[in-house]
Design an enzyme around this catalytic site. Sequence first.
Site, PDB file in Angstrom:
ATOM      1  N   HIS A  56       0.828  -1.213   0.000  1.00  0.00           N
ATOM      2  CA  HIS A  56       0.000   0.000   0.000  1.00  0.00           C
ATOM      3  C   HIS A  56       0.857   1.255   0.000  1.00  0.00           C
ATOM      4  O   HIS A  56       1.599   1.499   0.950  1.00  0.00           O
ATOM      5  CB  HIS A  56      -0.916   0.005   1.226  1.00  0.00           C
ATOM      6  CG  HIS A  56      -1.994   1.037   1.186  1.00  0.00           C
ATOM      7  ND1 HIS A  56      -2.985   1.041   0.230  1.00  0.00           N
ATOM      8  CD2 HIS A  56      -2.246   2.122   1.964  1.00  0.00           C
ATOM      9  CE1 HIS A  56      -3.801   2.057   0.436  1.00  0.00           C
ATOM     10  NE2 HIS A  56      -3.368   2.743   1.482  1.00  0.00           N
ATOM     11  N   HIS A  58       0.788   5.589  -1.376  1.00  0.00           N
ATOM     12  CA  HIS A  58       0.350   6.770  -2.118  1.00  0.00           C
ATOM     13  C   HIS A  58       1.630   7.551  -2.391  1.00  0.00           C
ATOM     14  O   HIS A  58       2.105   8.311  -1.535  1.00  0.00           O
ATOM     15  CB  HIS A  58      -0.632   7.612  -1.315  1.00  0.00           C
ATOM     16  CG  HIS A  58      -1.773   6.830  -0.730  1.00  0.00           C
ATOM     17  ND1 HIS A  58      -2.799   6.330  -1.502  1.00  0.00           N
ATOM     18  CD2 HIS A  58      -2.054   6.445   0.540  1.00  0.00           C
ATOM     19  CE1 HIS A  58      -3.658   5.693  -0.723  1.00  0.00           C
ATOM     20  NE2 HIS A  58      -3.221   5.733   0.521  1.00  0.00           N
ATOM     21  N   GLN A  61       2.622  11.331  -1.556  1.00  0.00           N
ATOM     22  CA  GLN A  61       2.703  11.791  -0.170  1.00  0.00           C
ATOM     23  C   GLN A  61       4.132  11.756   0.378  1.00  0.00           C
ATOM     24  O   GLN A  61       4.412  12.356   1.416  1.00  0.00           O
ATOM     25  CB  GLN A  61       1.742  10.986   0.717  1.00  0.00           C
ATOM     26  CG  GLN A  61       0.273  11.263   0.355  1.00  0.00           C
ATOM     27  CD  GLN A  61      -0.726  10.446   1.144  1.00  0.00           C
ATOM     28  OE1 GLN A  61      -0.387   9.819   2.138  1.00  0.00           O
ATOM     29  NE2 GLN A  61      -1.970  10.450   0.697  1.00  0.00           N
ATOM     30  N   ARG A  82      -5.521  15.143   6.819  1.00  0.00           N
ATOM     31  CA  ARG A  82      -6.061  14.981   5.470  1.00  0.00           C
ATOM     32  C   ARG A  82      -6.255  16.329   4.787  1.00  0.00           C
ATOM     33  O   ARG A  82      -6.047  16.455   3.575  1.00  0.00           O
ATOM     34  CB  ARG A  82      -7.392  14.213   5.541  1.00  0.00           C
ATOM     35  CG  ARG A  82      -7.853  13.731   4.174  1.00  0.00           C
ATOM     36  CD  ARG A  82      -9.126  12.925   4.249  1.00  0.00           C
ATOM     37  NE  ARG A  82     -10.284  13.752   4.540  1.00  0.00           N
ATOM     38  CZ  ARG A  82     -11.538  13.409   4.239  1.00  0.00           C
ATOM     39  NH1 ARG A  82     -11.792  12.236   3.683  1.00  0.00           N
ATOM     40  NH2 ARG A  82     -12.550  14.192   4.539  1.00  0.00           N
ATOM     41  N   TYR A 121      -4.836   7.808  -6.602  1.00  0.00           N
ATOM     42  CA  TYR A 121      -6.086   8.563  -6.768  1.00  0.00           C
ATOM     43  C   TYR A 121      -5.925   9.973  -7.289  1.00  0.00           C
ATOM     44  O   TYR A 121      -6.914  10.684  -7.477  1.00  0.00           O
ATOM     45  CB  TYR A 121      -6.902   8.565  -5.469  1.00  0.00           C
ATOM     46  CG  TYR A 121      -6.224   9.061  -4.225  1.00  0.00           C
ATOM     47  CD1 TYR A 121      -6.180  10.417  -3.922  1.00  0.00           C
ATOM     48  CD2 TYR A 121      -5.672   8.175  -3.318  1.00  0.00           C
ATOM     49  CE1 TYR A 121      -5.583  10.866  -2.756  1.00  0.00           C
ATOM     50  CE2 TYR A 121      -5.075   8.614  -2.157  1.00  0.00           C
ATOM     51  CZ  TYR A 121      -5.033   9.966  -1.874  1.00  0.00           C
ATOM     52  OH  TYR A 121      -4.448  10.397  -0.730  1.00  0.00           O
ATOM     53  N   HIS A 208     -12.021   3.437  -3.373  1.00  0.00           N
ATOM     54  CA  HIS A 208     -11.227   4.074  -2.316  1.00  0.00           C
ATOM     55  C   HIS A 208     -11.599   3.601  -0.924  1.00  0.00           C
ATOM     56  O   HIS A 208     -10.751   3.281  -0.092  1.00  0.00           O
ATOM     57  CB  HIS A 208     -11.375   5.604  -2.399  1.00  0.00           C
ATOM     58  CG  HIS A 208     -10.636   6.326  -1.318  1.00  0.00           C
ATOM     59  ND1 HIS A 208     -11.174   6.574  -0.070  1.00  0.00           N
ATOM     60  CD2 HIS A 208      -9.379   6.817  -1.282  1.00  0.00           C
ATOM     61  CE1 HIS A 208     -10.274   7.202   0.675  1.00  0.00           C
ATOM     62  NE2 HIS A 208      -9.179   7.355  -0.036  1.00  0.00           N
ATOM     63  N   HIS A 233      -9.677   0.894   1.260  1.00  0.00           N
ATOM     64  CA  HIS A 233      -9.520   1.353   2.652  1.00  0.00           C
ATOM     65  C   HIS A 233     -10.809   0.976   3.383  1.00  0.00           C
ATOM     66  O   HIS A 233     -11.899   1.236   2.854  1.00  0.00           O
ATOM     67  CB  HIS A 233      -9.400   2.877   2.732  1.00  0.00           C
ATOM     68  CG  HIS A 233      -8.149   3.462   2.151  1.00  0.00           C
ATOM     69  ND1 HIS A 233      -8.169   4.499   1.270  1.00  0.00           N
ATOM     70  CD2 HIS A 233      -6.847   3.193   2.364  1.00  0.00           C
ATOM     71  CE1 HIS A 233      -6.928   4.860   0.960  1.00  0.00           C
ATOM     72  NE2 HIS A 233      -6.099   4.074   1.606  1.00  0.00           N
ATOM     73  N   GLU A 236     -10.272   2.603   9.046  1.00  0.00           N
ATOM     74  CA  GLU A 236      -9.052   3.197   9.587  1.00  0.00           C
ATOM     75  C   GLU A 236      -9.324   3.994  10.857  1.00  0.00           C
ATOM     76  O   GLU A 236      -8.490   4.045  11.758  1.00  0.00           O
ATOM     77  CB  GLU A 236      -8.419   4.096   8.515  1.00  0.00           C
ATOM     78  CG  GLU A 236      -7.120   4.756   8.946  1.00  0.00           C
ATOM     79  CD  GLU A 236      -6.382   5.421   7.791  1.00  0.00           C
ATOM     80  OE1 GLU A 236      -6.973   5.578   6.714  1.00  0.00           O
ATOM     81  OE2 GLU A 236      -5.211   5.782   7.992  1.00  0.00           O
ATOM     82  N   HIS A 270      -6.093  -1.090   6.310  1.00  0.00           N
ATOM     83  CA  HIS A 270      -6.492  -0.519   7.613  1.00  0.00           C
ATOM     84  C   HIS A 270      -7.804  -1.134   8.110  1.00  0.00           C
ATOM     85  O   HIS A 270      -8.763  -0.408   8.373  1.00  0.00           O
ATOM     86  CB  HIS A 270      -6.683   1.008   7.566  1.00  0.00           C
ATOM     87  CG  HIS A 270      -5.601   1.787   6.914  1.00  0.00           C
ATOM     88  ND1 HIS A 270      -4.292   1.736   7.329  1.00  0.00           N
ATOM     89  CD2 HIS A 270      -5.629   2.689   5.901  1.00  0.00           C
ATOM     90  CE1 HIS A 270      -3.578   2.569   6.574  1.00  0.00           C
ATOM     91  NE2 HIS A 270      -4.356   3.148   5.706  1.00  0.00           N
ATOM     92  N   ASP A 321       2.077   3.140   2.854  1.00  0.00           N
ATOM     93  CA  ASP A 321       0.939   4.057   2.859  1.00  0.00           C
ATOM     94  C   ASP A 321       1.320   5.521   2.612  1.00  0.00           C
ATOM     95  O   ASP A 321       1.581   5.912   1.491  1.00  0.00           O
ATOM     96  CB  ASP A 321       0.178   3.871   4.182  1.00  0.00           C
ATOM     97  CG  ASP A 321      -1.182   4.544   4.173  1.00  0.00           C
ATOM     98  OD1 ASP A 321      -1.580   5.089   3.134  1.00  0.00           O
ATOM     99  OD2 ASP A 321      -1.869   4.524   5.216  1.00  0.00           O
TER     100      ASP A 321
END
Length: 454
Positions: A56, A58, A61, A82, A121, A208, A233, A236, A270, A321
Amino acid sequence: MQAIFARQVLLADGWARDVRVLPGPDGRIAVIERAAAPGPGDHRAAVLLPALANLHSHAFQRAMAGLTERRGRGRDSFWTWRELMYRFAAVLTPDDLQAIAAQVQVEMLEAGYAAVAEFHYLHHAPDGADYDDIGEMSARIAAAAGETGIGLTHLPVLYAQGGAGAKPLSEGQRRFGCDFDRYDRLMDAAARAIAALPADCRLGIAPHSLRATTPELLRAVTARFTEGPVHIHIAEQMQEVRDIEAWLGTRPVDWLLANLPVDERWCLIHATHMTAAETAALARSGATAGLCPITEANLGDGFFPIEGFATAGGTWGIGSDSNVRIALAEELRLLEYGQRLVSQSRAVICPEDASNGRTLYEAAAAGGARALGRQAGMIAEGYLADLVALDGDALALDGRTGDALLDGWIFAGDDRLVADVWSAGRHVVSAGCHAARDAVAARFRTVLRRLMAA
Ligand code: ZN
């Protein structure tokens, strides 16, 4: 392909000494010779292990790592984090994304991962419009993988609504949004991008979360795409569990298992907040639980109930992640230490008379491979040559054999012990360094400086 001769090798049936592993041109292990002598052109390794898959990520980030550690007004949480992540995502160009993805992939390979599942995404232009090629951003992730040689399982994300109960997308979410038809076109474009990569790279889907999709869309998209991994997901945050309960009438894992054909293709990221019944049911489903210990700690998510899950025979793997740190040994160590702190005991999931390091490592290897739809995770003929060699001169491994090597790496060492990595036979890391490390880092630095100055 160059053969690898190793003094100690973790094979599918346990440790063996003096083993030659011969990868074939298809990136799979063609032959394993036991009690062998080294060939003249062999790569020599002290310790050879199956390499893990990072289930996992992204990628983008990575460029905001460490930038969200100032407390704002009130209580900091996943949700305040977020908002910062959305502001950051809003300004990235396709060139930025490619540069960041290449950097994080180099770091993953140097940490000992051979492959990654990219849960992607960031699809559209900043104003939410299609790029000229709707798959532009997927193509940039694929281009990064082409450069770094990582085994990519690309997972374009279906993100259709702003929150549980058909909330509209917020301004910060407009680069993510797709309805069914737009997603279908995006998947076509992403498939073309992945087709340019080596044959071990592949495509899957990623609704998502329950909160960002609808039951109707989930049914439609899983009926449309019937091959390849399905990642989501799931639970979480407690707020997410309460929102789903209020909207759909049951907790998220319960709802998913009751309403969709969850099986070995699925990976639930998660699944942190589950009842004992959900934990046992998820284990029975054959789906992989995607655990991201460093990110889950960073975001204050909570602890996955791994003891009950492992006892019930559940499959799990690890992911980086948010990519706040790329650190394979640390992910496994933190997973174990978190459970020790909570349970006030040691060796939480390890069977009696077994090694913690080996138990954690082999479980994560099997689960990661399953989650990526990758025939890997063990050193066996016919399996992809996803391999990692450890530095036999490292003090943390000195004088050790067998399971004690894995205990030494995970509990007493770190990823600096990684000497060589092969992804589907591609020798991507030598003496701890990726061949493109400097060029990739230079591009990443340029992007970071511009973002930090903005
Ligand atoms: Zn995630």
